[in-house]
Every structure is written in C-alpha cells, then in structure tokens.
Design a protein around this motif. Sequence first.
Motif, mmCIF file in Angstrom:
data_model
loop_
_atom_site.group_PDB
_atom_site.id
_atom_site.type_symbol
_atom_site.label_atom_id
_atom_site.label_comp_id
_atom_site.label_asym_id
_atom_site.label_seq_id
_atom_site.Cartn_x
_atom_site.Cartn_y
_atom_site.Cartn_z
ATOM 1 N N THR A 17 1.073 -1.181 0.152
ATOM 2 C CA THR A 17 0.627 0.142 -0.044
ATOM 3 C C THR A 17 0.590 0.918 0.076
ATOM 4 O OG1 THR A 17 -1.409 -1.104 1.232
ATOM 5 C CG2 THR A 17 -1.770 1.454 0.841
ATOM 6 N N PHE A 18 0.741 1.896 -1.074
ATOM 7 C CA PHE A 18 1.544 3.497 -1.041
ATOM 8 C C PHE A 18 0.416 4.574 -1.100
ATOM 9 C CE2 PHE A 18 1.394 1.105 -5.286
ATOM 10 C CZ PHE A 18 1.357 2.153 -5.800
ATOM 11 N N LYS A 19 0.282 5.728 -0.757
ATOM 12 C CA LYS A 19 -0.644 6.979 -1.021
ATOM 13 C C LYS A 19 0.413 7.541 -2.883
ATOM 14 C CE LYS A 19 -2.119 8.467 2.864
ATOM 15 N NZ LYS A 19 -2.982 9.305 4.158
ATOM 16 N N LYS A 67 9.687 3.885 -2.282
ATOM 17 C CA LYS A 67 8.808 2.793 -2.186
ATOM 18 C C LYS A 67 9.215 1.825 -3.799
ATOM 19 C CE LYS A 67 5.420 3.600 0.861
ATOM 20 N NZ LYS A 67 6.049 2.945 2.820
ATOM 21 N N CYS A 78 -7.661 1.040 -5.282
ATOM 22 C CA CYS A 78 -7.680 2.618 -4.455
ATOM 23 C C CYS A 78 -8.626 3.281 -4.525
ATOM 24 C CB CYS A 78 -7.590 3.130 -6.439
ATOM 25 S SG CYS A 78 -8.279 3.578 -7.280
ATOM 26 N N GLU A 79 -8.093 4.110 -3.566
ATOM 27 C CA GLU A 79 -8.690 5.013 -2.681
ATOM 28 C C GLU A 79 -8.831 6.503 -3.361
ATOM 29 O OE1 GLU A 79 -10.386 6.391 1.242
ATOM 30 O OE2 GLU A 79 -8.798 5.147 1.346
ATOM 31 N N TYR A 90 -9.866 10.328 -2.428
ATOM 32 C CA TYR A 90 -9.648 10.884 -1.433
ATOM 33 C C TYR A 90 -9.639 12.422 -1.496
ATOM 34 C CZ TYR A 90 -4.911 10.700 -0.118
ATOM 35 O OH TYR A 90 -3.321 10.283 0.198
ATOM 36 N N GLY A 114 -6.193 13.097 -3.623
ATOM 37 C CA GLY A 114 -4.776 12.078 -3.126
ATOM 38 C C GLY A 114 -5.080 10.799 -3.530
ATOM 39 N N CYS A 115 -4.381 10.048 -4.055
ATOM 40 C CA CYS A 115 -4.578 8.656 -4.232
ATOM 41 C C CYS A 115 -4.169 7.775 -3.498
ATOM 42 C CB CYS A 115 -4.220 8.065 -6.037
ATOM 43 S SG CYS A 115 -5.382 6.321 -5.818
ATOM 44 N N GLU A 116 -4.510 6.530 -2.262
ATOM 45 C CA GLU A 116 -4.133 5.444 -1.899
ATOM 46 C C GLU A 116 -4.599 4.083 -2.909
ATOM 47 O OE1 GLU A 116 -3.722 4.909 2.609
ATOM 48 O OE2 GLU A 116 -4.675 3.491 1.728
ATOM 49 N N THR A 154 -3.896 0.242 -3.077
ATOM 50 C CA THR A 154 -3.326 -1.125 -2.243
ATOM 51 C C THR A 154 -3.629 -2.273 -3.811
ATOM 52 O OG1 THR A 154 -4.144 -0.621 -0.467
ATOM 53 C CG2 THR A 154 -3.352 -2.274 -0.514
#
Length: 121
Positions: free
Chosen positions: A16-18, A77, A95-96, A98, A112-114, A116
Amino acid sequence: IWKDNSFNFALYYYFTFKVAGVTFKNGNKTRQAILRAFKWEDEEIEDISFEPYQYEGQSAVYVKINDKIIGNVPADKVNTFMKYEDNYQRCSVDCEIYGGNKKEDGSRTNYGCEITIQYKS
C-alpha cells in the motif's frame, strides 16, 4: 481417516502506498482535475496500471487510471514495488481517491490516491 497433505494455501502479500506527484500537470490537464473526475464518478475507473520509466537516471513508476497519469509510486517505495513485480504475479489493485473537501476558509483540500496491490505467492 482420510488425510491429504497436498493442500496448498495461497499466501497474499499487500503493498500500500499514497500516490506521489498528484498536484503536477500532464500537459494542459492537471492531475487534480483527473482525480476529481474519478472521485465524483464523472469518469468510471476501468483500469489501474503502472509504467516504469527513468527520471534523472533513477527508476520511477507512473501510476495510471484509464491510461491517464495520476502520479507516481513514491521514490522511496520504487525498489519495493519493483521487487514485488519481479517476484509475484499481481492479483488485484484497489484505489481510494480522497480529498476535495471544503476547508473552513472555503478552499478545497487536494485530491489524493492510495493504492493497494495484492500479490499472490
């Protein structure tokens, strides 16, 4: 009693990363505008992909939604990302998106987007 020792339990790994660089421009369109469209479902997310490239002699990886660059795997990363890509078959990506909320002063927070990624051993 029946015994079968041939069970192979799949192990999953999660990374997982932003997404970095979400405030940069892609030519005339900002990555913020692209993320906004996905957040508010003006455009449906159909595909999330990654594109390795070189930036100033270093490995880098674009993060794309529907073939539109939304940012990068963070520089710290990239090695881990590449290690997973070399050793495991990607099973799924989630992806999320936000942000975009109003602040007290009336301005909006950045989108933004996170991401996984689930890998199967």
